[in-house]
Each structure stands twice: as C-alpha cells, then as structure tokens.
Design a protein around this motif. Structure first.
Motif, PDB file in Angstrom:
ATOM      1  N   ASP A   1      47.759  52.067 -18.089  1.00 34.13           N
ATOM      2  CA  ASP A   1      47.756  51.440 -16.773  1.00 34.13           C
ATOM      3  C   ASP A   1      47.134  50.046 -16.800  1.00 34.13           C
ATOM      4  O   ASP A   1      46.393  49.704 -17.707  1.00 34.13           O
TER       5      ASP A   1
ATOM      6  N   GLU B   1      59.884  53.250  -1.699  1.00 32.26           N
ATOM      7  CA  GLU B   1      58.493  53.452  -1.321  1.00 32.26           C
ATOM      8  C   GLU B   1      58.311  54.933  -1.024  1.00 32.26           C
ATOM      9  O   GLU B   1      59.046  55.498  -0.220  1.00 32.26           O
TER      10      GLU B   1
ATOM     11  N   TYR C   1      47.960  57.298  -0.476  1.00 37.35           N
ATOM     12  CA  TYR C   1      48.554  57.137  -1.808  1.00 37.35           C
ATOM     13  C   TYR C   1      50.030  56.794  -1.623  1.00 37.35           C
ATOM     14  O   TYR C   1      50.799  57.589  -1.086  1.00 37.35           O
TER      15      TYR C   1
ATOM     16  N   ILE D   1      53.511  55.035  -3.672  1.00 38.47           N
ATOM     17  CA  ILE D   1      54.140  54.547  -4.892  1.00 38.47           C
ATOM     18  C   ILE D   1      55.235  53.567  -4.481  1.00 38.47           C
ATOM     19  O   ILE D   1      56.147  53.927  -3.741  1.00 38.47           O
TER      20      ILE D   1
ATOM     21  N   ASN E   1      56.897  51.574 -11.338  1.00 37.83           N
ATOM     22  CA  ASN E   1      56.036  52.155 -10.321  1.00 37.83           C
ATOM     23  C   ASN E   1      54.703  51.421 -10.225  1.00 37.83           C
ATOM     24  O   ASN E   1      54.024  51.206 -11.222  1.00 37.83           O
TER      25      ASN E   1
ATOM     26  N   VAL F   1      51.264  51.888  -8.006  1.00 35.41           N
ATOM     27  CA  VAL F   1      50.539  52.822  -7.139  1.00 35.41           C
ATOM     28  C   VAL F   1      49.467  52.065  -6.366  1.00 35.41           C
ATOM     29  O   VAL F   1      48.733  51.265  -6.949  1.00 35.41           O
TER      30      VAL F   1
ATOM     31  N   ARG G   1      46.370  53.238  -3.892  1.00 36.88           N
ATOM     32  CA  ARG G   1      45.702  54.462  -3.425  1.00 36.88           C
ATOM     33  C   ARG G   1      44.247  54.186  -3.072  1.00 36.88           C
ATOM     34  O   ARG G   1      43.614  53.293  -3.632  1.00 36.88           O
TER      35      ARG G   1
END
Length: 137
Positions: free
Chosen positions: A4, A34, A55, A57, A83, A85, A87
C-alpha cells in the motif's frame, strides 16, 4: 511485503473523499466506480456491521496506463492499482492506494516496470497533495 501507499489526513471523511477525487483527477485518474463499503455491509448484514467505520473504495483509472499494462499482460487487470480506499482511522482519515510496483513483483514481468513507475509517480503526487507535509507511508 508491503503493498500500500498511505497518507493520513486530519480532516472529516466527506471532505477527504472529495479531496481524493480532485487529487486523482489532477493526475489523470477518473473514478469509474464507488463502493460505500459501510452502507453495503449495513444493508447486507444489518446489526452485525453496526460498528463499521466510514469506508469507501474508489475505482480509479488512468486509461493510458491501464492500456499499456493490458497490452503487456491481459491478466494484469487483476492487479491494476485501481482501488483507492478512503476510511476513518480513529480520529483521522486514511487514504490508501495499491502500490503499483506490486504488479511487477507478483508477475515478475520487467516490461511492466515503466508503467508501474509512472503510476507510482502519479499516485504519490496525488497522495502527497493531500497532506501539508507531503509524506506517504
């Protein structure tokens, strides 16, 4: 293996999502999908998902980079760094993207390296623009 690229923001969730959309757009990424994971899990699992933090994506795509990667390996769609993220992470908001170098590491295809390097530059620029310090974990 770390996979990540992450920044943490001291802003509310809704503002973070909007800022991420703008930062990605500035780097040539459009948002194709989304997924509101929180709402989906609550709708499907009810009370079992009550404690799920905000959360989302975002399915981001840079068409020229995706095209180059797919021309190298048609199966690479499984690993495209699409993707992103957003969150809640305690009192902060985490923004995470797949490290594009994962494509090269997992496939061992050196031909993907230039695509991964450009995607990394663009994603890092988008993530860095979200923070005052410009630091990426």
């Amino acid at each position: 293996m770390r996979y990540d690229r992450t920044v943490r923001l001291d802003t509310d969730f809704a503002t973070a999502v909007e800022r991420v959309r703008e930062a990605l757009a500035e780097q040539g990424f459009g948002i194709l999908t989304e997924i509101d994971v929180t709402a989906t899990l609550k709708a499907k699992l009810g009370r079992a998902a009550e404690d799920m933090e905000d959360y989302v994506i975002l399915g981001a795509c840079n068409p020229p980079l995706a095209h180059r990667a797919l021309n190298t390996d048609r199966s690479i769609g499984l690993l495209l760094p699409c993707n992103v993220v957003v969150r809640r992470d305690g009192d902060r908001t985490a923004v995470q993207a797949l490290d594009p170098n994962t494509m090269v590491t997992l496939t061992e295809l050196d031909a993907l390296r230039p695509v991964a390097e450009e995607a990394t530059r663009r994603l890092d620029a988008a993530l860095a623009s979200l923070t005052a310090a410009g630091s990426i974990d």
